[in-house]
Design a protein around this motif. Structure first.
Motif, PDB file in Angstrom:
ATOM      1  N   THR A   1      14.940   7.283 -20.997  1.00 27.42           N
ATOM      2  CA  THR A   1      16.041   6.623 -20.493  1.00 27.42           C
ATOM      3  C   THR A   1      15.768   5.677 -19.371  1.00 27.42           C
ATOM      4  O   THR A   1      16.776   4.758 -19.320  1.00 27.42           O
ATOM      5  CB  THR A   1      17.326   7.439 -20.189  1.00 27.42           C
ATOM      6  N   HIS A   2      14.781   6.026 -18.535  1.00 28.80           N
ATOM      7  CA  HIS A   2      14.869   5.348 -17.289  1.00 28.80           C
ATOM      8  C   HIS A   2      13.267   4.521 -17.456  1.00 28.80           C
ATOM      9  O   HIS A   2      13.099   3.517 -16.759  1.00 28.80           O
ATOM     10  CB  HIS A   2      14.637   6.187 -16.174  1.00 28.80           C
ATOM     11  N   SER A   3      12.344   5.166 -18.179  1.00 30.11           N
ATOM     12  CA  SER A   3      10.874   4.573 -18.214  1.00 30.11           C
ATOM     13  C   SER A   3      10.322   4.370 -16.676  1.00 30.11           C
ATOM     14  O   SER A   3      10.049   3.409 -16.254  1.00 30.11           O
ATOM     15  CB  SER A   3      10.735   3.362 -18.921  1.00 30.11           C
ATOM     16  N   ASN A   4      10.733   5.496 -15.827  1.00 31.29           N
ATOM     17  CA  ASN A   4      10.287   5.204 -14.535  1.00 31.29           C
ATOM     18  C   ASN A   4       8.914   5.135 -14.331  1.00 31.29           C
ATOM     19  O   ASN A   4       7.965   6.264 -15.044  1.00 31.29           O
ATOM     20  CB  ASN A   4      10.799   6.394 -13.533  1.00 31.29           C
ATOM     21  N   ILE A   5       8.264   4.375 -13.641  1.00 30.83           N
ATOM     22  CA  ILE A   5       6.719   4.094 -13.337  1.00 30.83           C
ATOM     23  C   ILE A   5       6.478   4.188 -11.904  1.00 30.83           C
ATOM     24  O   ILE A   5       7.169   3.567 -11.195  1.00 30.83           O
ATOM     25  CB  ILE A   5       6.345   2.900 -14.141  1.00 30.83           C
ATOM     26  N   VAL A   6       5.347   4.779 -11.408  1.00 37.09           N
ATOM     27  CA  VAL A   6       4.950   4.909 -10.224  1.00 37.09           C
ATOM     28  C   VAL A   6       3.661   4.060  -9.954  1.00 37.09           C
ATOM     29  O   VAL A   6       2.789   4.529 -10.875  1.00 37.09           O
ATOM     30  CB  VAL A   6       5.034   6.328  -9.492  1.00 37.09           C
ATOM     31  N   VAL A   7       3.613   3.296  -9.034  1.00 40.35           N
ATOM     32  CA  VAL A   7       2.326   2.717  -8.954  1.00 40.35           C
ATOM     33  C   VAL A   7       1.859   2.706  -7.395  1.00 40.35           C
ATOM     34  O   VAL A   7       2.483   2.356  -6.470  1.00 40.35           O
ATOM     35  CB  VAL A   7       2.477   0.956  -9.222  1.00 40.35           C
ATOM     36  N   THR A   8       0.730   3.466  -7.508  1.00 38.72           N
ATOM     37  CA  THR A   8       0.257   3.687  -6.067  1.00 38.72           C
ATOM     38  C   THR A   8      -1.012   2.835  -5.841  1.00 38.72           C
ATOM     39  O   THR A   8      -1.733   2.815  -6.488  1.00 38.72           O
ATOM     40  CB  THR A   8       0.058   5.098  -5.865  1.00 38.72           C
TER      41      THR A   8
ATOM     42  N   THR B   1       0.825   5.664 -19.137  1.00 37.41           N
ATOM     43  CA  THR B   1       0.777   4.495 -18.573  1.00 37.41           C
ATOM     44  C   THR B   1      -0.636   3.856 -18.507  1.00 37.41           C
ATOM     45  O   THR B   1      -1.489   4.867 -18.677  1.00 37.41           O
ATOM     46  CB  THR B   1       1.058   4.202 -17.230  1.00 37.41           C
ATOM     47  N   THR B   2      -0.933   2.563 -18.972  1.00 36.68           N
ATOM     48  CA  THR B   2      -2.091   1.839 -18.938  1.00 36.68           C
ATOM     49  C   THR B   2      -2.086   0.624 -17.813  1.00 36.68           C
ATOM     50  O   THR B   2      -1.174   0.329 -17.532  1.00 36.68           O
ATOM     51  CB  THR B   2      -2.494   1.360 -20.319  1.00 36.68           C
TER      52      THR B   2
ATOM     53  N   ALA C   1       0.935  -1.336   0.174  1.00 36.26           N
ATOM     54  CA  ALA C   1      -0.043  -0.098   0.117  1.00 36.26           C
ATOM     55  C   ALA C   1       0.956   1.103   0.007  1.00 36.26           C
ATOM     56  O   ALA C   1       1.902   1.359   0.641  1.00 36.26           O
ATOM     57  CB  ALA C   1      -0.742   0.027   1.174  1.00 36.26           C
ATOM     58  N   GLY C   2       0.624   2.297  -0.866  1.00 40.74           N
ATOM     59  CA  GLY C   2       1.410   3.415  -0.915  1.00 40.74           C
ATOM     60  C   GLY C   2       2.259   3.368  -2.254  1.00 40.74           C
ATOM     61  O   GLY C   2       1.646   2.579  -3.294  1.00 40.74           O
ATOM     62  N   GLU C   3       3.190   4.398  -2.266  1.00 41.32           N
ATOM     63  CA  GLU C   3       3.843   4.483  -3.787  1.00 41.32           C
ATOM     64  C   GLU C   3       4.770   3.451  -3.810  1.00 41.32           C
ATOM     65  O   GLU C   3       5.659   2.818  -3.223  1.00 41.32           O
ATOM     66  CB  GLU C   3       4.346   5.846  -3.549  1.00 41.32           C
ATOM     67  N   ASN C   4       5.048   3.060  -5.304  1.00 42.18           N
ATOM     68  CA  ASN C   4       5.964   1.993  -5.402  1.00 42.18           C
ATOM     69  C   ASN C   4       6.629   2.180  -6.686  1.00 42.18           C
ATOM     70  O   ASN C   4       5.832   2.561  -7.722  1.00 42.18           O
ATOM     71  CB  ASN C   4       5.132   0.456  -5.791  1.00 42.18           C
ATOM     72  N   ARG C   5       7.997   2.594  -6.784  1.00 46.65           N
ATOM     73  CA  ARG C   5       8.622   2.986  -7.988  1.00 46.65           C
ATOM     74  C   ARG C   5       9.214   1.779  -8.693  1.00 46.65           C
ATOM     75  O   ARG C   5       9.793   0.899  -8.112  1.00 46.65           O
ATOM     76  CB  ARG C   5       9.750   4.019  -7.643  1.00 46.65           C
ATOM     77  N   THR C   6       9.146   1.761 -10.051  1.00 44.90           N
ATOM     78  CA  THR C   6       9.768   0.774 -10.796  1.00 44.90           C
ATOM     79  C   THR C   6       9.916   1.294 -12.222  1.00 44.90           C
ATOM     80  O   THR C   6       9.824   2.344 -12.547  1.00 44.90           O
ATOM     81  CB  THR C   6       8.535  -0.582 -10.895  1.00 44.90           C
ATOM     82  N   THR C   7      10.042   0.412 -13.131  1.00 38.69           N
ATOM     83  CA  THR C   7      10.227   0.625 -14.664  1.00 38.69           C
ATOM     84  C   THR C   7       9.636  -0.290 -15.684  1.00 38.69           C
ATOM     85  O   THR C   7       9.506  -1.578 -15.118  1.00 38.69           O
ATOM     86  CB  THR C   7      11.927   0.914 -14.832  1.00 38.69           C
ATOM     87  N   ASN C   8       9.482  -0.195 -16.829  1.00 39.39           N
ATOM     88  CA  ASN C   8       9.242  -0.980 -17.828  1.00 39.39           C
ATOM     89  C   ASN C   8      10.164  -1.117 -18.845  1.00 39.39           C
ATOM     90  O   ASN C   8      10.121  -1.650 -20.043  1.00 39.39           O
ATOM     91  CB  ASN C   8       7.798  -0.690 -18.372  1.00 39.39           C
ATOM     92  N   LEU C   9      11.583  -0.352 -18.618  1.00 43.45           N
ATOM     93  CA  LEU C   9      12.565  -0.657 -19.557  1.00 43.45           C
ATOM     94  C   LEU C   9      12.864  -2.163 -19.869  1.00 43.45           C
ATOM     95  O   LEU C   9      13.305  -2.735 -18.971  1.00 43.45           O
ATOM     96  CB  LEU C   9      13.808   0.112 -18.832  1.00 43.45           C
ATOM     97  N   ALA C  10      12.989  -2.231 -21.122  1.00 42.15           N
ATOM     98  CA  ALA C  10      13.324  -3.801 -21.616  1.00 42.15           C
ATOM     99  C   ALA C  10      12.250  -4.797 -21.347  1.00 42.15           C
ATOM    100  O   ALA C  10      12.413  -6.005 -21.619  1.00 42.15           O
ATOM    101  CB  ALA C  10      14.674  -4.066 -20.972  1.00 42.15           C
TER     102      ALA C  10
END
Length: 170
Positions: free
Chosen positions: A149-156, A90-91, A32-41
């Motif tokens: 360069t990073h494709s940073n994604i935040v999933v809350t 994002t989707t 629960a809360g903010e999670n940071r990740t990427t979809n790079l590659a």
């Protein structure tokens, strides 16, 4: 909170490998809360998202198990998954299990569906009924694939809030 295991490795001109959560069986756990990740590659997972949802490519997978901490009284409401703050459009698609066919999603959030998000890219929002002990499978990707360069994604993850019956908190 960073899901570093979802970040592919690669250096100095070497090819990036797909992240561990590139397919549903390798889904990483969200909190629960903010999670940071990427979809790079990341690659495109099967099954395809129905056109009524939107295009979802370069997707990565997560799980979230809902616990209300108000047992024996369940906490009614909805769990919301959003991508506000992501660097790329994002989707989101939410499933009850790893899908075996198209149309199995229980909720879908198209890019731009989180209109009140002040983030740098069109964000998505999807909500599902909160069921005590249920595990949700969350698929997050970009309509245009991994970008930048990073494709940073935040999933809350925002579960419903209920006060335990005895008034004690947390």
């Amino acid at each position: 909170f960073s899901l570093a295991a979802a970040t592919p490795s690669g250096c100095c001109g070497s090819a990036l490998s797909a992240p561990v959560n590139d397919e549903c069986p390798g889904a990483l756990t969200l909190h629960a809360g903010e999670n940071r990740t990427t979809n790079l590659a990341a690659t495109d997972s099967a099954p395809a998202i129905p056109p009524s949802c939107t295009i979802l490519t370069s997707d990565v997978w997560f799980t979230y198990t809902y616990t209300s901490y108000t047992q024996p009284t369940p906490c009614p409401g909805f769990i919301t998954f959003d991508t506000c703050g992501s660097e790329v459009p994002t989707t989101i698609a939410v499933y009850a299990s790893c899908p075996s066919g198209s149309g199995a999603e229980t909720a879908c959030g198209m890019y731009g569906s989180h209109a009140t998000c002040p983030g740098p890219a069109p964000a998505a929002l999807a909500s599902v009924p909160a069921v005590e002990g249920a595990t949700y499978y969350i698929r997050v990707g970009s309509p245009g694939g991994a970008m930048g360069t990073h494709s940073n994604i935040v999933v809350t993850v925002t579960p419903p809030f209920c006060v335990p019956p005895n008034g004690a908190c947390c």
